[in-house]
Write an enzyme that holds these catalytic residues in place. Structure first.
Site, PDB file in Angstrom:
ATOM      1  N   GLY A 266      70.493 -14.024  -5.875  1.00 18.89           N
ATOM      2  CA  GLY A 266      71.446 -15.266  -6.092  1.00 18.89           C
ATOM      3  C   GLY A 266      72.593 -14.782  -7.025  1.00 18.89           C
ATOM      4  O   GLY A 266      73.254 -15.889  -7.860  1.00 18.89           O
TER       5      GLY A 266
ATOM      6  N   LYS B 291      71.096 -40.724 -15.785  1.00 21.64           N
ATOM      7  CA  LYS B 291      72.646 -40.225 -15.507  1.00 21.64           C
ATOM      8  C   LYS B 291      73.520 -41.605 -15.819  1.00 21.64           C
ATOM      9  O   LYS B 291      72.950 -42.591 -15.684  1.00 21.64           O
ATOM     10  CB  LYS B 291      72.776 -39.797 -14.281  1.00 21.64           C
TER      11      LYS B 291
ATOM     12  N   HIS C 127      61.833 -30.692 -19.168  1.00 20.76           N
ATOM     13  CA  HIS C 127      62.490 -30.807 -20.587  1.00 20.76           C
ATOM     14  C   HIS C 127      61.504 -31.758 -21.436  1.00 20.76           C
ATOM     15  O   HIS C 127      61.461 -31.460 -22.449  1.00 20.76           O
ATOM     16  CB  HIS C 127      63.690 -31.247 -20.201  1.00 20.76           C
TER      17      HIS C 127
ATOM     18  N   ALA D 281      74.435 -18.178 -11.984  1.00 25.16           N
ATOM     19  CA  ALA D 281      74.730 -16.670 -12.390  1.00 25.16           C
ATOM     20  C   ALA D 281      76.010 -16.516 -13.074  1.00 25.16           C
ATOM     21  O   ALA D 281      76.165 -16.187 -14.004  1.00 25.16           O
ATOM     22  CB  ALA D 281      74.554 -15.864 -11.182  1.00 25.16           C
TER      23      ALA D 281
ATOM     24  N   ASP E 149      62.546 -22.864 -18.922  1.00 21.14           N
ATOM     25  CA  ASP E 149      63.026 -24.512 -19.168  1.00 21.14           C
ATOM     26  C   ASP E 149      64.065 -24.268 -20.147  1.00 21.14           C
ATOM     27  O   ASP E 149      63.690 -23.993 -21.433  1.00 21.14           O
ATOM     28  CB  ASP E 149      61.820 -25.041 -19.756  1.00 21.14           C
ATOM     29  N   HIS E 150      65.440 -24.479 -19.692  1.00 19.70           N
ATOM     30  CA  HIS E 150      66.437 -23.921 -20.927  1.00 19.70           C
ATOM     31  C   HIS E 150      66.381 -24.989 -22.157  1.00 19.70           C
ATOM     32  O   HIS E 150      66.949 -24.598 -23.279  1.00 19.70           O
ATOM     33  CB  HIS E 150      67.963 -23.953 -20.355  1.00 19.70           C
TER      34      HIS E 150
HETATM   35  C1  BG6 Z   1      69.286 -29.685 -15.966  1.00 14.39           C
HETATM   36  C2  BG6 Z   1      69.068 -30.792 -14.964  1.00 14.39           C
HETATM   37  O1  BG6 Z   1      67.895 -29.366 -15.886  1.00 14.39           O
HETATM   38  O2  BG6 Z   1      69.502 -30.141 -17.234  1.00 14.39           O
HETATM   39  C3  BG6 Z   1      70.462 -31.471 -14.854  1.00 14.39           C
HETATM   40  O3  BG6 Z   1      68.633 -30.364 -13.687  1.00 14.39           O
HETATM   41  C4  BG6 Z   1      71.021 -31.694 -16.280  1.00 14.39           C
HETATM   42  O4  BG6 Z   1      70.501 -32.823 -14.105  1.00 14.39           O
HETATM   43  C5  BG6 Z   1      70.696 -30.786 -17.129  1.00 14.39           C
HETATM   44  O5  BG6 Z   1      72.258 -32.371 -16.268  1.00 14.39           O
HETATM   45  C6  BG6 Z   1      71.035 -31.234 -18.645  1.00 14.39           C
HETATM   46  O6  BG6 Z   1      71.208 -30.342 -19.418  1.00 14.39           O
HETATM   47  P1  BG6 Z   1      71.815 -30.144 -20.979  1.00 14.39           P
HETATM   48  O7  BG6 Z   1      71.596 -28.613 -21.495  1.00 14.39           O
HETATM   49  O8  BG6 Z   1      73.177 -30.307 -20.427  1.00 14.39           O
HETATM   50  O9  BG6 Z   1      71.333 -31.119 -21.642  1.00 14.39           O
END
Ligand code: BG6
Length: 483
Positions: free
Chosen positions: A12, A336, A240, A18, A177-178
């Site tokens: 990808g 959202k 999250h 990326a 999971d960022h």
């Molecule tokens: C992502 C979701 O995992 O996290 C998005 O798929 C969301 O829908 C995003 O906007 C939010 O991340 P952050 O770091 O901007 O709070």
């Protein structure tokens, strides 16, 4: 800083993730000296790009970040492009030849990181070929990084996991999971466990409720195709929000080791109360945004069904049935097109009936600000200055300075470094995922069984904090949203 030797193979490699996240993250690791000479990146995707073209794309994606053209050129020179059809065995042979060549050229010791930044339906096939075609070397490590969504319910997540785990063991599988790479999310454990005052108070005797808000001002943007099939529950709650809840409610781990932290987290996921359909209807609220002054309603966005019943907002009351937290309401909320981008946690403490009068806070609240502010606030009562003896609300706050914030590594940078170092503490273990899906499926299934009239949605306007039912959810318990 110890240089980390590795070959990255990014499936990808032409994609949005990326370009927006991974290449800038790798560049920061390079600037900070974690990647120096001994690293290489193979980007693969279907498009027939050349190395030169690919390197131009890399330079574009780090635009504004480099100190000199020479630096950008040197960084980009480590990147190679391989046009690839993930279903074609022969391509893996070519990929292997290129990987082996780069391994030798850059002296990488056989260390390989496979980054699967594409549709999950290919994860199994890719993992299988990586093994069968000998891309995973005997000499170094072979680690696979997986992007979400990891399944859409327990069953599909399990199937996906069974497939991947045939080729990569759990210790080599890094599920991103960022949010776990965010500074203030990582701070939760430090704050809780390294401060006696919080350790003493962080339990059902003293906490009235916990509130987790992940609100966004943005709408669904260009991701309608994906979002329609996901909804806010799968998009934000399953990963999250539950991760944050686990950090807030877990028992103290025996030590700071990856194993002990993991174990404490898994216990928490296990202790999440799974609701019956009746309990779901009582404890969970869903919403979908209508139009705002300048924004269109969700149902009018691109790639969205005009009668869509997908939720863009969720609020809920959870319960973690472990020893210290059982019975404490954990309120969560995400959506959202809400009032503002705001990620924060409010810990509401029980208060005794006030001894002194005045305009006092009925509860002490500790707020952990995650985004866009980073810091802490504490709501207290103090004596009013002067002769009169009355108390008044006071807030003390701490914010990370601009200089500190500027130094914080972006989530992807931090997480990729964790993978290079073989540290999985900030990644989602299968056991966590398993229980989080079990919890989520109960909600999703109850909702799917409920016949709602089409005009149930939209039920909140753009720029608001969601449907009225979200406030009522707390009010019926005698609580209210702090934010
Ligand atoms: C992502 C979701 O995992 O996290 C998005 O798929 C969301 O829908 C995003 O906007 C939010 O991340 P952050 O770091 O901007 O709070």
């Amino acid at each position: 800083r110890e240089e980390q030797r590795a070959l990255f193979i990014i499936f990808g490699g032409t994609g949005d993730l990326a370009q927006r996240k991974l290449y800038p993250a790798l560049f920061n690791l390079y600037k900070r000296g974690y990647l120096k000479k001994n690293f290489a990146v193979i980007g693969t995707a279907r498009r027939p790009w050349t190395n030169d073209y690919y390197r131009d794309v890399i330079k574009c994606s780090i635009d504004g970040m480099f100190d000199s053209q020479a630096q950008a050129t040197d960084f980009a020179s480590h990147f190679y492009y391989h046009s690839h059809n993930v279903n074609d065995k022969q391509h893996y042979e070519e990929l292997k030849a290129l990987a082996d060549k780069l391994d030798e050229k850059y002296d990488l010791g056989g260390n390989r990181i496979y980054y699967l930044a594409m549709s999950p339906r290919f994860f199994g096939t890719i993992s299988q070929y990586l093994r069968s075609e000998g891309l995973v070397t005997e000499r170094g490590y072979g680690r696979v990084i997986i992007e979400k969504p990891f399944g859409r319910d327990y069953q599909s997540a399990k199937e996906l996991n069974d497939e991947i785990s045939r080729y990569f063991d759990e210790d080599s599988t890094f599920r991103i999971d960022h949010y776990l790479g965010k500074e203030m999310v990582q701070n939760i454990m430090a704050l809780r466990f390294d401060n006696g005052i919080w350790s003493a108070l962080w339990n059902k005797e003293h906490i009235k409720n916990i509130q987790v808000t992940l609100s966004e001002a943005l709408g669904v943007e260009e991701r309608g195709g994906y979002y329609e099939t996901a909804g806010a529950l799968r998009d934000m709650v399953q990963n999250h929000i539950l991760q944050i809840v686990s950090l807030l409610t877990m028992d103290r781990p025996k030590s700071a080791s990856e194993k002990d932290i993991r174990q404490a987290k898994v216990e928490t996921f296990k202790a999440l109360k799974v609701y019956s359909p009746e309990e779901v209807y009582q404890n969970f609220v869903r919403g979908q945004y209508g139009e705002g002054e300048e924004q269109v309603a969700y149902r009018e966005e691109a790639m969205i069904d005009p009668d869509s019943m997908t939720e863009t907002f969720v609020a809920g009351k959870l319960e973690v049935q472990n020893k210290s937290m059982a019975g404490v309401p954990v309120y969560i909320r995400t959506g959202k097109r809400m009032t503002a981008k705001m990620t924060r946690v409010d810990i509401v403490f029980k208060n005794e009936a006030p001894l002194f009068g005045g305009g006092i806070e009925p509860e002490n609240v500790l707020t952990i600000n995650i985004d866009p502010d980073l810091g802490l606030d504490l709501r207290l009562n103090m004596k009013k200055v002067g002769q009169e003896f009355a108390t008044k609300k006071t807030k003390i706050g701490y914010r990370l300075s601009k200089e500190q914030v500027a130094k914080i590594p972006e989530a992807y940078e931090r997480l990729i470094l964790n993978v290079l170092q073989g540290n999985a503490v900030n990644f989602t273990h299968w056991d966590e995922l398993k229980y989080s899906w079990r919890f989520l499926d109960a909600i999703r299934n109850a909702w799917d069984e409920q016949e709602l009239p089409v005009d149930f949605f939209p039920n909140y306007a753009c720029g608001t904090m969601g449907p009225q039912a979200s406030a009522e959810l707390l009010e019926k318990n005698g609580d209210h949203w702090i934010y």
